[in-house]
Design a protein around this motif. Structure first.
Motif, PDB file in Angstrom:
ATOM      1  N   GLY A  36       0.825  -1.199   0.000  1.00 32.21           N
ATOM      2  CA  GLY A  36       0.000   0.000   0.000  1.00 32.21           C
ATOM      3  C   GLY A  36       0.856   1.244   0.000  1.00 32.21           C
ATOM      4  N   GLY A  37       0.201   2.398   0.009  1.00 31.83           N
ATOM      5  CA  GLY A  37       0.944   3.645   0.010  1.00 31.83           C
ATOM      6  C   GLY A  37       1.694   3.878   1.309  1.00 31.83           C
ATOM      7  N   TYR A  38       1.264   3.196   2.393  1.00 30.56           N
ATOM      8  CA  TYR A  38       1.862   3.469   3.701  1.00 30.56           C
ATOM      9  C   TYR A  38       2.436   2.223   4.372  1.00 30.56           C
ATOM     10  CZ  TYR A  38      -0.757   7.683   2.865  1.00 30.56           C
ATOM     11  OH  TYR A  38      -1.262   8.816   2.284  1.00 30.56           O
ATOM     12  N   PRO A 171      -9.856   0.763  -7.099  1.00 31.27           N
ATOM     13  CA  PRO A 171      -9.936  -0.705  -7.122  1.00 31.27           C
ATOM     14  C   PRO A 171      -8.943  -1.393  -6.189  1.00 31.27           C
ATOM     15  CG  PRO A 171     -10.187   0.141  -9.333  1.00 31.27           C
ATOM     16  CD  PRO A 171      -9.847   1.327  -8.466  1.00 31.27           C
ATOM     17  N   ALA A 172      -7.754  -0.812  -6.009  1.00 31.76           N
ATOM     18  CA  ALA A 172      -6.765  -1.434  -5.119  1.00 31.76           C
ATOM     19  C   ALA A 172      -7.204  -1.411  -3.661  1.00 31.76           C
ATOM     20  CB  ALA A 172      -5.414  -0.732  -5.263  1.00 31.76           C
ATOM     21  N   ASN A 173      -8.140  -0.520  -3.312  1.00 32.49           N
ATOM     22  CA  ASN A 173      -8.620  -0.415  -1.934  1.00 32.49           C
ATOM     23  C   ASN A 173      -9.990  -1.058  -1.733  1.00 32.49           C
ATOM     24  OD1 ASN A 173      -6.308   0.908  -1.174  1.00 32.49           O
ATOM     25  ND2 ASN A 173      -7.178   2.961  -1.359  1.00 32.49           N
ATOM     26  N   THR A 207      -5.011   9.545  -5.138  1.00 27.87           N
ATOM     27  CA  THR A 207      -4.601   8.807  -6.336  1.00 27.87           C
ATOM     28  C   THR A 207      -5.105   9.514  -7.581  1.00 27.87           C
ATOM     29  OG1 THR A 207      -4.735   6.750  -5.067  1.00 27.87           O
ATOM     30  CG2 THR A 207      -4.652   6.565  -7.470  1.00 27.87           C
ATOM     31  N   PRO A 208      -4.215   9.951  -8.467  1.00 31.95           N
ATOM     32  CA  PRO A 208      -4.644  10.603  -9.717  1.00 31.95           C
ATOM     33  C   PRO A 208      -5.621   9.710 -10.488  1.00 31.95           C
ATOM     34  CG  PRO A 208      -2.268  10.807  -9.423  1.00 31.95           C
ATOM     35  CD  PRO A 208      -2.745   9.874  -8.347  1.00 31.95           C
ATOM     36  N   GLY A 209      -6.617  10.347 -11.058  1.00 26.97           N
ATOM     37  CA  GLY A 209      -7.629   9.605 -11.808  1.00 26.97           C
ATOM     38  C   GLY A 209      -8.885   9.336 -11.010  1.00 26.97           C
ATOM     39  N   TYR A 210      -8.785   9.389  -9.673  1.00 21.39           N
ATOM     40  CA  TYR A 210      -9.941   9.134  -8.808  1.00 21.39           C
ATOM     41  C   TYR A 210     -10.323  10.362  -7.996  1.00 21.39           C
ATOM     42  CZ  TYR A 210      -8.787   4.353 -10.047  1.00 21.39           C
ATOM     43  OH  TYR A 210      -8.515   3.209 -10.759  1.00 21.39           O
ATOM     44  N   MET A 211      -9.578  11.452  -8.166  1.00 16.99           N
ATOM     45  CA  MET A 211      -9.853  12.678  -7.419  1.00 16.99           C
ATOM     46  C   MET A 211     -10.685  13.626  -8.276  1.00 16.99           C
ATOM     47  SD  MET A 211      -6.122  13.329  -5.605  1.00 16.99           S
ATOM     48  CE  MET A 211      -5.210  13.379  -7.153  1.00 16.99           C
ATOM     49  N   VAL A 227     -18.125  10.141  -4.123  1.00 13.52           N
ATOM     50  CA  VAL A 227     -19.077   9.789  -5.186  1.00 13.52           C
ATOM     51  C   VAL A 227     -18.378   9.815  -6.541  1.00 13.52           C
ATOM     52  CG1 VAL A 227     -21.145  10.574  -6.421  1.00 13.52           C
ATOM     53  CG2 VAL A 227     -21.125  10.516  -3.910  1.00 13.52           C
ATOM     54  N   PHE A 228     -17.522  10.811  -6.754  1.00 17.26           N
ATOM     55  CA  PHE A 228     -16.760  10.875  -8.004  1.00 17.26           C
ATOM     56  C   PHE A 228     -15.883   9.633  -8.145  1.00 17.26           C
ATOM     57  CE2 PHE A 228     -13.071  11.891 -10.567  1.00 17.26           C
ATOM     58  CZ  PHE A 228     -13.585  12.617 -11.629  1.00 17.26           C
ATOM     59  N   SER A 229     -15.169   9.268  -7.087  1.00 21.26           N
ATOM     60  CA  SER A 229     -14.300   8.086  -7.123  1.00 21.26           C
ATOM     61  C   SER A 229     -15.111   6.829  -7.410  1.00 21.26           C
ATOM     62  CB  SER A 229     -13.565   7.929  -5.795  1.00 21.26           C
ATOM     63  OG  SER A 229     -12.855   9.101  -5.454  1.00 21.26           O
ATOM     64  N   LEU A 230     -16.292   6.730  -6.792  1.00 17.06           N
ATOM     65  CA  LEU A 230     -17.168   5.579  -7.033  1.00 17.06           C
ATOM     66  C   LEU A 230     -17.559   5.495  -8.502  1.00 17.06           C
ATOM     67  CD1 LEU A 230     -18.997   3.251  -6.013  1.00 17.06           C
ATOM     68  CD2 LEU A 230     -20.774   4.996  -5.597  1.00 17.06           C
ATOM     69  N   GLY A 231     -17.845   6.631  -9.109  1.00 13.14           N
ATOM     70  CA  GLY A 231     -18.214   6.640 -10.525  1.00 13.14           C
ATOM     71  C   GLY A 231     -17.105   6.102 -11.408  1.00 13.14           C
ATOM     72  N   VAL A 232     -15.873   6.510 -11.132  1.00 14.16           N
ATOM     73  CA  VAL A 232     -14.727   6.012 -11.903  1.00 14.16           C
ATOM     74  C   VAL A 232     -14.609   4.500 -11.743  1.00 14.16           C
ATOM     75  CG1 VAL A 232     -12.233   6.125 -12.241  1.00 14.16           C
ATOM     76  CG2 VAL A 232     -13.503   8.213 -11.679  1.00 14.16           C
ATOM     77  N   ILE A 233     -14.773   4.011 -10.515  1.00 18.36           N
ATOM     78  CA  ILE A 233     -14.662   2.570 -10.256  1.00 18.36           C
ATOM     79  C   ILE A 233     -15.751   1.801 -11.000  1.00 18.36           C
ATOM     80  CG2 ILE A 233     -14.843   0.781  -8.479  1.00 18.36           C
ATOM     81  CD1 ILE A 233     -13.647   2.813  -6.496  1.00 18.36           C
ATOM     82  N   ILE A 234     -16.986   2.291 -10.965  1.00 12.79           N
ATOM     83  CA  ILE A 234     -18.077   1.599 -11.662  1.00 12.79           C
ATOM     84  C   ILE A 234     -17.795   1.533 -13.159  1.00 12.79           C
ATOM     85  CG2 ILE A 234     -20.523   1.674 -12.266  1.00 12.79           C
ATOM     86  CD1 ILE A 234     -21.071   2.937  -9.548  1.00 12.79           C
ATOM     87  N   ILE A 235     -17.310   2.629 -13.727  1.00 14.32           N
ATOM     88  CA  ILE A 235     -16.985   2.636 -15.154  1.00 14.32           C
ATOM     89  C   ILE A 235     -15.911   1.603 -15.462  1.00 14.32           C
ATOM     90  CG2 ILE A 235     -15.907   4.006 -17.004  1.00 14.32           C
ATOM     91  CD1 ILE A 235     -17.364   6.453 -15.816  1.00 14.32           C
TER      92      ILE A 235
END
Length: 331
Positions: A36-38, A171-173, A207-211, A227-235
Motif C-alpha cells: 500500500g501507500g503506507y 480498485p486497489a482499496n 490517487t490521480p484519476g480518482y480525485m 461519489v466521483f471516485s465511485l463513478g470512476v470505479i463503476i466505469i
C-alpha cells in the motif's frame, strides 16, 4: 485471544509486535500479499490456523506526518462495523530502544513499530480482477461488487452522526471475500467530518484519476469526492481499466451505447433483457457520478435508491416466475 480476534462483538485488540512477528514468520517475504501507500501487507496465520492480514507501516518519514494516516485508519475503523467495510481486528504501536553500530561506535536508537490487523480476504483486491477485455467477471458478480461498494460508502457517509469520507476509493482499496463480496479498505486518508461543512485542505493527497476536479483545482473536500471516485470505479468495472478515459472522448449517450453494445456482443447468449437494462442503469449512474460540477452528482443515498429499484424489480420478476411455476405444478 486468537478467538477474540475473529469475534465481531469484541473491540479491536492492542497487539504486541512480538505476536505479529510470530504469526507472519518475522514478516518474511513469502508472506507478503500486497503493498500500500503506507505499508506492506502480510498474511498472518494464527496458531489455530485462522488467517488475518497484517499491514506493517513503513518507517516514519521525517517530512511526512504519517502518524496521521495510522491514526486515521485505526480510529475511524474503530467506529465502523458493516459487511462492506473491512473489519479492523487489532493494532500495534510500540516504541523500543535498541543498541546499533553506527560510524564505528554503538548508539542507542529509538525504534517505532506500527501495524494494523484486518480480516483476511482471499478474493484479493478489485484491481486484480479488472481487465480491458469483456471476458472475466460476469454481470452478476460485477453488479454485486458495485452494490457492495455503494452500500459500504452509504454506511460511511450516513451510518452515524459524523460521516466518514474515505478520500482514496480505488480498485486497489476494494477487497473481495471468497464469495466476491466487496469491502472498502485502506482508510489512511479518511476523515471524520462535520456533514454541514465543506473542507478546504492545504495539499493534494490521493490517487490521480480518482480525485474530483474541485479537489485538484480548489482543494475542496465534500461527500461528492467519494461519489466521483465511485463513478470512476463503476466505469472501470463495466468497461475495463481504460473505461474512464474512453468515456471522456465521447458524449454520455455515445458511451452508454458503446458499453451496452460491448456487453451485448460478448454476452448475447447469456444476457436477458433485464440484465441489459441493469447494465444501462449502472452506466448512467456512473456517468452522473463523474460530472465535473459536483452539484450535478448524486448523493450516495440517491445511488442506493436507484440500485434498490433494480433489486425490487428483480425480486418481483423472481416472485412472478416462482408463482407461475407453482401454479403449473398445482394445475
Amino acid at each position: 485471544m486468537e478467538d477474540d480476534l475473529h469475534d465481531a462483538s469484541v473491540m479491536p485488540r492492542d497487539l504486541t509486535f512480538h505476536f505479529l512477528q510470530h504469526i507472519t514468520k518475522k514478516f518474511s517475504n513469502d508472506r507478503i500479499i500486497g503493498h500500500g501507500g503506507y505499508g506492506v501487507v502480510y498474511k498472518g496465520v494464527l496458531d489455530n490456523g485462522r488467517e488475518i492480514a497484517v499491514k506493517k507501516l513503513y518507517p516514519k518519514h521525517p517530512e511526512i506526518d504519517d502518524d496521521k494516516q495510522f491514526k486515521n485508519e485505526c480510529i475511524n475503523l474503530m467506529r465502523v462495523q458493516h459487511q462492506n467495510v473491512v473489519r479492523l481486528l487489532g493494532y500495534c504501536h510500540e516504541i523500543s530502544h535498541k543498541i546499533w553500530p553506527y560510524d564505528g561506535k554503538y548508539v542507542l536508537a529509538e525504534v517505532e513499530e506500527r501495524a494494523l490487523c484486518f480480516e483476511f480476504l482471499p478474493g484479493a483486491s478489485l484491481d486484480k480482477h479488472l481487465s480491458d477485455e469483456s471476458s472475466g467477471l460476469g454481470w452478476h458478480a460485477r453488479y454485486k461488487i458495485i452494490k457492495g461498494i455503494s452500500e459500504g460508502l452509504h454506511y460511511l457517509h450516513n451510518g452515524s452522526k459524523d460521516p466518514i469520507y474515505h478520500l482514496d476509493l480505488k480498485p486497489a482499496n476494494i477487497l473481495l471475500d471468497k464469495s466476491m463480496m466487496a469491502k472498502i479498505g485502506d482508510f489512511g486518508l479518511s476523515r471524520l467530518v462535520d456533514s454541514t461543512k465543506t473542507i478546504t485542505t492545504k495539499d493534494i493527497r490521493g490517487t490521480p484519476g480518482y480525485m474530483p476536479p474541485e479537489y485538484i483545482d480548489r482543494y475542496k473536500i465534500t461527500a461528492k469526492f467519494d461519489v466521483f471516485s465511485l463513478g470512476v470505479i463503476i466505469i472501470q468495472i463495466m468497461a475495463g481499466r481504460e473505461g474512464y478515459s474512453r468515456c471522456g472522448d465521447m458524449s454520455s449517450q455515445e458511451f452508454i451505447n458503446l458499453v451496452h453494445h460491448d456487453w451485448l456482443k460478448t454476452r448475447l447468449t447469456t444476457m436477458s433483457s433485464r440484465t441489459t437494462h441493469e447494465v444501462k442503469i449502472c452506466i448512467k449512474i456512473a456517468l452522473r457520478c463523474v460530472e465535473a460540477d459536483r452539484v450535478k452528482r448524486p448523493t450516495i443515498a440517491e445511488i442506493i435508491d436507484e440500485l434498490n429499484k433494480i433489486d425490487t424489480v428483480n425480486r418481483s420478476l423472481i416472485d412472478q416466475v416462482t408463482y407461475s411455476r407453482s401454479k403449473q405444478e398445482f394445475d
